[in-house]
Structure formats: C-alpha cells, structure tokens
Design a protein around this motif. Structure first.
Motif, PDB file in Angstrom:
ATOM      1  N   ALA A  39       0.868  -1.256   0.153  1.00 30.64           N
ATOM      2  CA  ALA A  39      -0.013   0.070  -0.042  1.00 30.64           C
ATOM      3  C   ALA A  39       1.017   1.099  -0.215  1.00 30.64           C
ATOM      4  CB  ALA A  39      -0.898   0.142   1.119  1.00 30.64           C
ATOM      5  N   ARG A  40       2.050   1.123   0.686  1.00 29.15           N
ATOM      6  CA  ARG A  40       2.782   2.305   1.034  1.00 29.15           C
ATOM      7  C   ARG A  40       3.610   2.713  -0.496  1.00 29.15           C
ATOM      8  NH1 ARG A  40       6.450   1.123   5.266  1.00 29.15           N
ATOM      9  NH2 ARG A  40       4.511   0.688   6.237  1.00 29.15           N
ATOM     10  N   TRP A  41       4.022   1.407  -0.947  1.00 30.51           N
ATOM     11  CA  TRP A  41       4.531   1.571  -2.370  1.00 30.51           C
ATOM     12  C   TRP A  41       3.864   1.541  -3.495  1.00 30.51           C
ATOM     13  CZ3 TRP A  41       9.017  -2.326  -1.406  1.00 30.51           C
ATOM     14  CH2 TRP A  41      10.121  -1.980  -0.312  1.00 30.51           C
ATOM     15  N   ARG A  42       2.450   1.238  -3.376  1.00 33.03           N
ATOM     16  CA  ARG A  42       1.462   1.545  -4.268  1.00 33.03           C
ATOM     17  C   ARG A  42       1.471   0.524  -5.426  1.00 33.03           C
ATOM     18  NH1 ARG A  42      -0.533   7.355  -5.107  1.00 33.03           N
ATOM     19  NH2 ARG A  42      -0.079   8.363  -3.036  1.00 33.03           N
ATOM     20  N   ILE A  43       2.019  -0.729  -4.650  1.00 39.77           N
ATOM     21  CA  ILE A  43       1.937  -1.909  -5.582  1.00 39.77           C
ATOM     22  C   ILE A  43       0.721  -2.708  -5.679  1.00 39.77           C
ATOM     23  CG2 ILE A  43       3.199  -4.240  -5.669  1.00 39.77           C
ATOM     24  CD1 ILE A  43       5.370  -3.012  -3.944  1.00 39.77           C
ATOM     25  N   ARG A  44       0.230  -3.088  -6.881  1.00 40.83           N
ATOM     26  CA  ARG A  44      -1.146  -3.885  -6.963  1.00 40.83           C
ATOM     27  C   ARG A  44      -0.957  -5.182  -6.156  1.00 40.83           C
ATOM     28  NH1 ARG A  44      -3.026  -4.923 -12.416  1.00 40.83           N
ATOM     29  NH2 ARG A  44      -1.357  -6.162 -12.386  1.00 40.83           N
ATOM     30  N   MET A  45      -1.977  -5.596  -5.459  1.00 38.69           N
ATOM     31  CA  MET A  45      -2.008  -6.794  -4.475  1.00 38.69           C
ATOM     32  C   MET A  45      -1.990  -7.893  -5.506  1.00 38.69           C
ATOM     33  SD  MET A  45      -1.639  -6.155  -1.607  1.00 38.69           S
ATOM     34  CE  MET A  45      -1.466  -7.672  -1.020  1.00 38.69           C
ATOM     35  N   LYS A  46      -2.519  -7.834  -6.824  1.00 36.71           N
ATOM     36  CA  LYS A  46      -2.257  -9.023  -7.578  1.00 36.71           C
ATOM     37  C   LYS A  46      -0.993  -9.120  -7.875  1.00 36.71           C
ATOM     38  CE  LYS A  46      -3.958 -10.261 -12.246  1.00 36.71           C
ATOM     39  NZ  LYS A  46      -4.768  -9.876 -13.333  1.00 36.71           N
ATOM     40  N   ASP A  47       0.054  -8.113  -8.094  1.00 35.42           N
ATOM     41  CA  ASP A  47       1.467  -8.377  -8.483  1.00 35.42           C
ATOM     42  C   ASP A  47       2.134  -8.920  -7.199  1.00 35.42           C
ATOM     43  OD1 ASP A  47       0.961  -7.074 -10.790  1.00 35.42           O
ATOM     44  OD2 ASP A  47       1.559  -5.069 -10.158  1.00 35.42           O
ATOM     45  N   ILE A  48       1.595  -8.615  -5.914  1.00 34.36           N
ATOM     46  CA  ILE A  48       2.392  -9.244  -4.681  1.00 34.36           C
ATOM     47  C   ILE A  48       2.133 -10.688  -4.807  1.00 34.36           C
ATOM     48  CG2 ILE A  48       2.153  -9.458  -2.264  1.00 34.36           C
ATOM     49  CD1 ILE A  48       3.921  -6.868  -3.154  1.00 34.36           C
ATOM     50  N   GLN A  49       0.690 -11.031  -5.319  1.00 29.54           N
ATOM     51  CA  GLN A  49       0.495 -12.307  -5.008  1.00 29.54           C
ATOM     52  C   GLN A  49       1.437 -13.114  -6.176  1.00 29.54           C
ATOM     53  OE1 GLN A  49      -1.387 -14.179  -2.880  1.00 29.54           O
ATOM     54  NE2 GLN A  49      -0.683 -15.777  -4.016  1.00 29.54           N
ATOM     55  N   GLN A  50       1.475 -12.549  -7.480  1.00 27.29           N
ATOM     56  CA  GLN A  50       2.106 -13.100  -8.431  1.00 27.29           C
ATOM     57  C   GLN A  50       3.629 -13.440  -7.964  1.00 27.29           C
ATOM     58  OE1 GLN A  50       3.135 -11.216 -12.032  1.00 27.29           O
ATOM     59  NE2 GLN A  50       2.179 -12.744 -13.185  1.00 27.29           N
ATOM     60  N   GLY A  51       4.140 -12.273  -7.393  1.00 29.25           N
ATOM     61  CA  GLY A  51       5.653 -12.300  -6.823  1.00 29.25           C
ATOM     62  C   GLY A  51       5.734 -13.458  -5.867  1.00 29.25           C
ATOM     63  N   LEU A  52       4.885 -13.450  -4.972  1.00 24.57           N
ATOM     64  CA  LEU A  52       5.080 -14.482  -3.937  1.00 24.57           C
ATOM     65  C   LEU A  52       5.038 -15.928  -4.670  1.00 24.57           C
ATOM     66  CD1 LEU A  52       2.563 -12.997  -1.179  1.00 24.57           C
ATOM     67  CD2 LEU A  52       4.995 -13.248  -0.883  1.00 24.57           C
ATOM     68  N   GLU A  53       4.198 -16.093  -5.429  1.00 24.67           N
ATOM     69  CA  GLU A  53       3.993 -17.562  -6.176  1.00 24.67           C
ATOM     70  C   GLU A  53       5.372 -17.800  -6.794  1.00 24.67           C
ATOM     71  OE1 GLU A  53       0.626 -17.134  -8.528  1.00 24.67           O
ATOM     72  OE2 GLU A  53      -0.883 -17.235  -6.757  1.00 24.67           O
ATOM     73  N   TYR A  54       5.746 -16.679  -7.579  1.00 22.94           N
ATOM     74  CA  TYR A  54       7.077 -17.048  -8.177  1.00 22.94           C
ATOM     75  C   TYR A  54       8.355 -16.981  -7.321  1.00 22.94           C
ATOM     76  CZ  TYR A  54      11.091 -15.812 -11.369  1.00 22.94           C
ATOM     77  OH  TYR A  54      12.316 -15.537 -12.112  1.00 22.94           O
TER      78      TYR A  54
END
Length: 86
Positions: A39-54
């Motif tokens: 939220a602070r860095w304005r990253i989409r949660m969809k991108d975070i989820q994809q990044g966690l999976e990767y």
C-alpha cells in the motif's frame, strides 16, 4: 499506457519487501507486512500475489505452518543489496 510487470519483476519486488525489513535467512513475514508495504509503495496486490508465487517456485521463500512466509538462504542470496547514502 502502463506495462504489466513480469512474474520475475514481481518476485524481486517481494525480495525488496524482505530487504525493507532488514531480513536475514529464516526471517518470517506475515501477510499484513506485505499488504502494508504494498500500500505504501503503491503496488497492486495482484502483483504481490504473483511475486509470492514466483518466489516460492524458485525457493526464495517457504510457507510456515501458520501461513507466514520465511525467507530462505536462496532468497537472501537473490535479495537486492541495500543502497545507503554515506
């Protein structure tokens, strides 16, 4: 027009979040840590989820018994080095 981030870029973003918390191998973060920084860095949660999976696929992180995420030695080695002003 905005470009979509790749899974690799999103995975590296996850490691940048670990770096934000001065993490070392074995350091555990909870979902709320990722949500707050995203939220602070304005990253989409969809991108975070994809990044966690990767990151999990590459062995950079592993899920704990309670659903938190632990940074592995491999993940620590792949983390960006902090750039600190002198």
């Amino acid at each position: 027009m905005a470009t979509l981030r790749t899974p690799e870029e999103n995975g590296k973003q996850v490691l940048e979040i670990y770096a934000h918390f001065d993490s070392r191998p074995g350091h555990v973060l909870r979902a709320n840590n990722f949500v707050a920084v995203a939220a602070r860095w304005r990253i989409r949660m969809k991108d975070i989820q994809q990044g966690l999976e990767y990151a999990a696929r590459l062995g950079w992180i592993e899920e704990t018994e309670n659903g938190s995420l632990r940074l592995t030695d491999r993940g620590f080695s792949a983390m960006p080095q902090p750039t600190r002003a002198s």
